[in-house]
Scaffold this active site. Structure first.
Site, mmCIF file in Angstrom:
data_model
loop_
_atom_site.group_PDB
_atom_site.id
_atom_site.type_symbol
_atom_site.label_atom_id
_atom_site.label_comp_id
_atom_site.label_asym_id
_atom_site.label_seq_id
_atom_site.Cartn_x
_atom_site.Cartn_y
_atom_site.Cartn_z
ATOM 1 N N HIS A 1 0.835 -1.212 0.000
ATOM 2 C CA HIS A 1 0.000 0.000 0.000
ATOM 3 C C HIS A 1 0.864 1.254 0.000
ATOM 4 C CE1 HIS A 1 -2.976 3.029 0.940
ATOM 5 N NE2 HIS A 1 -2.137 3.443 1.872
ATOM 6 N N GLU B 1 -5.558 9.769 -0.506
ATOM 7 C CA GLU B 1 -5.952 8.364 -0.421
ATOM 8 C C GLU B 1 -7.010 7.963 -1.444
ATOM 9 O OE1 GLU B 1 -4.451 6.134 1.046
ATOM 10 O OE2 GLU B 1 -3.405 6.990 2.759
ATOM 11 N N HIS C 1 1.586 5.009 -2.787
ATOM 12 C CA HIS C 1 1.939 6.409 -2.547
ATOM 13 C C HIS C 1 3.169 6.913 -3.294
ATOM 14 C CE1 HIS C 1 -0.880 7.621 0.616
ATOM 15 N NE2 HIS C 1 -0.755 6.419 1.130
ATOM 16 N N SER D 1 -3.969 1.013 -4.922
ATOM 17 C CA SER D 1 -3.404 -0.216 -4.364
ATOM 18 C C SER D 1 -4.471 -1.285 -4.125
ATOM 19 C CB SER D 1 -2.663 0.079 -3.054
ATOM 20 O OG SER D 1 -3.542 0.647 -2.091
#
Length: 299
Positions: free
Chosen positions: A137, A183, A142, A202
């Site tokens: 993740h 996010e 990111h 993700s």
């Protein structure tokens, strides 16, 4: 917990009873050499699954960041290798942490362009079900966007703003901005929504849901609207907020949030699936997915 719950490091604080590292900044050695063949295989499964899904769904900045970073399907990335490329491009580095960290620590890292990434990887039976953010993740989701100067500046500004918001008691409002951008954010490209949020990119199921399903609303991003809107931590989002262009994050990073905090303080909050008269609605969702889940829960 749903796989998107793994994104809530700074939004829900430290997991109770977890081990506390010796270092005040909670960083730990990545110990890349200690990853097992099975752990590299989990990364490979996740990497290949997501890489197949992203063309035509992820924004150009994410795809470009992936191509320019030392990310390979066959092995978990080495944080030092990632940091060497990031430092040259945007001044960021990736530091290893054991999972959830306290808010102050998280914000302090971001404010100094250090991205804290979970050092561990999920087990084979947890491919779509994870309680804490892991290396997939955090790194796959990111780090490619940290190659983009606009996102790099915005996340640093979020870290600086988080320290101030906590002192002002307005952390929840600021956290919603992070949730609905970093996010779970979408951006328009060639007239269609594309993914840039790590919690979506993700997740194999939410990648499709966010841009293709008829159930969720897709609404033009508006700062104070987002600050007053609750979000889902247990399932897909009911509403996705969409930027016209990533450069909007650069302007947002320069905003003094204090007047907005004052205006939204005490104001009515909005549910995750609410549509308001002032919204610019890009897609009015059917709500079908969450309505079905509520019926199942009531049965």
């Amino acid at each position: 917990m749903h796989e998107t719950d793994s994104t809530a490091r700074s939004l829900h604080g430290l997991a109770a009873g977890g081990p506390q590292p010796e270092r005040p900044d909670w960083t730990i050695p990545q110990e890349w050499d200690r990853y097992t063949a099975q752990e590299h295989a989990v990364w490979k499964t996740l990497f290949e699954r997501q890489s197949r899904l992203l063309p035509g769904r992820a924004c150009a900045a994410f795809v470009r960041g992936m191509a320019e970073l030392p990310l390979r399907a066959d092995r978990i990335p080495d944080f030092e290798e990632l940091s060497a490329v990031l430092m040259q491009r945007t001044g960021w580095q990736v530091v290893a942490v054991p999972g959830l960290v306290p808010d102050d620590v998280f914000f302090e890292h971001l404010a100094h362009r250090r991205f804290p990434a979970g050092q561990f990887i999920r087990k084979p039976h947890e491919l779509d079900y994870l309680q804490e953010p892991d290396v997939f993740h955090d790194v796959f989701g990111h780090v490619p966007m940290l190659m983009n100067p606009v996102m790099a500046g915005f996340i640093q500004a979020y870290g600086q703003g988080g320290l101030r918001a906590k002192a002002l008691g307005t952390l929840e409002q600021l956290a919603r901005v992070y949730w609905y951008t970093v996010e779970f954010g979408l951006v328009l490209e060639d007239g269609a929504p594309r993914v840039y949020g790590a919690g979506i990119v993700s997740s194999s199921t939410e990648t499709r849901f966010s841009v293709e399903d008829d159930s969720p609303h897709r609404v033009r991003f508006a700062l104070e609207r987002v600050m007053r809107t609750r979000y889902r931590i247990d399932d897909f989002q009911e509403t996705y907020f969409v930027l016209d262009h990533l450069d909007e994050l650069l302007a947002l990073a320069q905003v003094d949030f204090a007047p907005s905090y004052q205006r939204v303080s005490g104001a009515a909050e909005h549910g995750p699936g609410d549509l308001l008269p002032g919204d610019t609605v890009l897609t009015r969702g059917t709500g079908r997915y969450h309505a079905r889940k509520r019926l199942q829960a009531a049965a």
